[in-house]
Design a protein around this motif. Structure first.
Motif, PDB file in Angstrom:
ATOM      1  N   MET A   1      56.922  -6.198  -9.185  1.00 52.08           N
ATOM      2  CA  MET A   1      58.292  -5.704  -9.333  1.00 52.08           C
ATOM      3  C   MET A   1      58.596  -5.362 -10.785  1.00 52.08           C
ATOM      4  SD  MET A   1      60.533  -8.083  -6.729  1.00 52.08           S
ATOM      5  CE  MET A   1      60.044  -9.638  -7.486  1.00 52.08           C
TER       6      MET A   1
ATOM      7  N   GLN B   1      64.586  -6.221 -10.758  1.00 56.01           N
ATOM      8  CA  GLN B   1      64.495  -6.242  -9.307  1.00 56.01           C
ATOM      9  C   GLN B   1      64.335  -7.678  -8.808  1.00 56.01           C
ATOM     10  OE1 GLN B   1      61.127  -3.572  -8.570  1.00 56.01           O
ATOM     11  NE2 GLN B   1      62.547  -1.940  -8.012  1.00 56.01           N
ATOM     12  N   ASP B   2      64.674  -7.891  -7.534  1.00 55.31           N
ATOM     13  CA  ASP B   2      64.430  -9.185  -6.921  1.00 55.31           C
ATOM     14  C   ASP B   2      63.926  -8.977  -5.498  1.00 55.31           C
ATOM     15  OD1 ASP B   2      66.645  -8.457  -5.473  1.00 55.31           O
ATOM     16  OD2 ASP B   2      67.947 -10.036  -6.242  1.00 55.31           O
ATOM     17  N   ALA B   3      63.534 -10.073  -4.867  1.00 56.87           N
ATOM     18  CA  ALA B   3      62.933  -9.979  -3.538  1.00 56.87           C
ATOM     19  C   ALA B   3      63.916  -9.445  -2.503  1.00 56.87           C
ATOM     20  CB  ALA B   3      62.414 -11.359  -3.108  1.00 56.87           C
TER      21      ALA B   3
ATOM     22  N   ASP C   1      65.959  -6.988  -2.781  1.00 61.64           N
ATOM     23  CA  ASP C   1      65.934  -5.526  -2.766  1.00 61.64           C
ATOM     24  C   ASP C   1      64.907  -5.009  -1.762  1.00 61.64           C
ATOM     25  OD1 ASP C   1      67.844  -5.521  -4.758  1.00 61.64           O
ATOM     26  OD2 ASP C   1      66.376  -5.443  -6.374  1.00 61.64           O
ATOM     27  N   TYR C   2      63.771  -5.680  -1.688  1.00 57.76           N
ATOM     28  CA  TYR C   2      62.705  -5.232  -0.787  1.00 57.76           C
ATOM     29  C   TYR C   2      62.991  -5.654   0.657  1.00 57.76           C
ATOM     30  CZ  TYR C   2      60.059  -3.986  -4.933  1.00 57.76           C
ATOM     31  OH  TYR C   2      59.643  -3.402  -6.108  1.00 57.76           O
TER      32      TYR C   2
ATOM     33  N   GLU D   1      58.237 -13.093  -1.022  1.00 61.44           N
ATOM     34  CA  GLU D   1      57.932 -13.283  -2.438  1.00 61.44           C
ATOM     35  C   GLU D   1      56.716 -14.182  -2.586  1.00 61.44           C
ATOM     36  OE1 GLU D   1      60.027 -15.095  -6.498  1.00 61.44           O
ATOM     37  OE2 GLU D   1      61.193 -14.772  -4.664  1.00 61.44           O
TER      38      GLU D   1
ATOM     39  N   PRO E   1      57.139 -15.368  -8.832  1.00 63.50           N
ATOM     40  CA  PRO E   1      58.113 -14.577  -9.591  1.00 63.50           C
ATOM     41  C   PRO E   1      57.529 -13.261 -10.077  1.00 63.50           C
ATOM     42  CG  PRO E   1      58.244 -16.878 -10.228  1.00 63.50           C
ATOM     43  CD  PRO E   1      57.082 -16.769  -9.308  1.00 63.50           C
ATOM     44  N   GLY E   2      58.164 -12.178  -9.683  1.00 66.08           N
ATOM     45  CA  GLY E   2      57.733 -10.859 -10.121  1.00 66.08           C
ATOM     46  C   GLY E   2      56.761 -10.166  -9.192  1.00 66.08           C
TER      47      GLY E   2
ATOM     48  N   ILE F   1      55.768  -9.298  -5.075  1.00 64.94           N
ATOM     49  CA  ILE F   1      56.224  -9.251  -3.691  1.00 64.94           C
ATOM     50  C   ILE F   1      55.083  -8.766  -2.815  1.00 64.94           C
ATOM     51  CG2 ILE F   1      57.054  -6.880  -3.544  1.00 64.94           C
ATOM     52  CD1 ILE F   1      59.161  -9.822  -2.445  1.00 64.94           C
TER      53      ILE F   1
END
Length: 455
Positions: A95, A99-101, A103-104, A124, A127-128, A130
């Protein structure tokens, strides 16, 4: 040229036939290649169309303005790798900052249409990072469990998830569970699948079936105790509580904590006991909880209070003593009376088959996820065995249990009847069966002479 055209036509016809009749074969032969190419070509444009890109950095914008260059494009999340599986593709994505999880997960439906796949889920990894899991076809239409599944003590492969992975019922991780569903939704199929898998393990099966034993009586040869009416159920549950108290006394005697006791020998549950002292785990199956909670007379009300108190105690304290509770029912709400909400709070595992109203789904997932509640109400009538499983962290997934007939479950229980342990506390609830004739029907009459546990 003519032969080439004929060959291509034959291949195309074979692909269409496989896609119609054998979608799994089509995916392995053609679909995985086409889907991989499609993802590689469309990835950047799909990420942009699904609002999964971020603006260019300030430095790049400043440099572009300084030299009068065109405005830099949106930055696309980096595709780390694509891994084909037997049912779909798995995409590992790095990501971008900001952005974060969520959003997906909010864009999975748009990704499904953009990549032309049947289903898309996201989770997730760290962190970072996905992971996007896609399935190329409807794996829940005709459930086919993988040839190789992981089996170990009290960990059972029960169903297939919508992303092609296997859903396991792990009693060590999730000791107690509740399974809800309307009539004909497939609760009995799930129940038979679980008992069939447990039959081959070193566990004691205890059942309560107040429908005169029609669901569990055929499996009685593998059950250490069985009750087919509320009166016997109350006595059976209280006997289980007595066994639980005795196991805790065994744990206390075996602890003997002193300064020279090794750390690995200090335990607060049966799993840390020496092998010769460890009692056999017990799995309690309650079929149709409402039959135990409803009452019409004062005597039945007192019996109900005994049942609910015993169930709550087993759910609160049974895990360390190796006693696990599986409850099945059409509804499991506060309308069943006092203590039901307290009991439900102790049941970590939540599964809901097709339900007829939203309130029934809220009984299972109201404290887990509103999306799981909506998914449970969308299960089709022609998909028996399909269910939604919720986890305490708010995640949920759709699963479907492979069809397990009563004959298959009975065969497994008869085959492993020699593994049925004798529990002295529950001896009078041991169903009487004719072990010499596997075709003789099982009866639920109490044993006259108590069975003594072998040394």
């Amino acid at each position: 040229m003519t032969w080439l055209t004929i060959g291509l036509a034959v291949v195309a016809g074979l692909a269409l036939l496989l896609r119609w009749r054998r979608p799994a074969w089509y995916w392995m032969a053609f679909g995985v290649v086409l889907a991989t190419i499609r993802v590689r070509i469309r990835y950047s444009s799909v990420m942009d169309a699904c609002d999964l890109t971020v603006p260019a950095s300030r430095l790049r914008l400043a440099v572009a303005r300084m030299f009068n260059w065109p405005t830099p494009r949106q930055r696309v999340p980096r595709l780390m790798w694509i891994k084909p599986t037997r049912t779909g593709l798995r995409l590992r994505i790095k990501m971008r900052p900001g952005q974060d999880a969520f959003d997906y997960s909010a864009a999975v439906d748009r990704l499904r249409h953009a990549f032309a796949v049947h289903q898309v889920t996201s989770r997730e990894i760290k962190p970072g990072v996905i992971e996007i899991a896609t399935t190329g076809y409807d794996v829940l239409k005709l459930v086919q469990m993988p040839a190789k599944v992981e089996r170990r003590e009290l960990r059972l492969p029960v169903a297939l998830c919508e992303d092609g992975s296997v859903h396991y019922r792990d009693y060590r991780e999730v000791p107690h569970s509740v399974t809800l569903g309307a009539v004909g939704s497939g609760k009995s199929v799930t129940q038979r699948k679980v008992i069939k898998e447990l039959a081959s393990q070193h566990v004691a099966l205890v059942g309560i079936d107040c429908k005169n034993g029609v669901e569990l009586a055929p499996l009685a040869r593998r059950f250490s105790a069985l009750a087919d009416n509320p009166d016997d159920a109350a006595d059976l549950l209280e006997a289980l509580v007595v066994r639980m108290d005795a196991i805790y006394q065994t744990i206390r005697r075996a602890q003997r904590i002193s300064a020279d006791t090794p750390d690995e020998e200090i335990t607060a549950n049966i799993w840390g006991l020496p092998e010769h002292l460890r009692p056999v785990p017990v799995v309690l199956t309650v079929d149709e909880i409402a039959e135990l909670a409803l009452f019409t007379t004062t005597a039945e009300k007192k019996r109900r209070e005994r049942i609910i108190v015993a169930l709550v105690r087993l759910a609160q304290l049974g895990r360390a003593a190796g006693i696990f509770v599986d409850i099945y029912g059409q509804r499991f709400g506060s309308e069943l009376g006092d203590g039901i909400t307290m009991l439900r709070a102790q049941l970590t595992g939540r599964m809901a088959h097709r339900v007829n109203d939203e309130s029934s789904a809220k009984m299972a997932f109201g404290d887990v996820s509103p999306h799981a509640v909506f998914a449970a109400t969308q299960i089709r009538n022609d998909r028996p065995g399909m269910a939604v499983v919720g986890h305490s962290n708010g995640e949920w997934t759709r699963i479907r249990t492979p069809h397990t007939s009563m004959r298959e479950a009975v065969t497994a229980c008869n085959k492993h009847a020699d593994l049925t342990p004798d529990l002295p506390e529950l001896a009078r609830f041991r169903p009487v069966v004719d072990l010499d004739s596997l075709e003789a029907p099982a009866t639920l009459e109490p044993v006259v002479e108590p069975v003594v546990e072998a040394a």
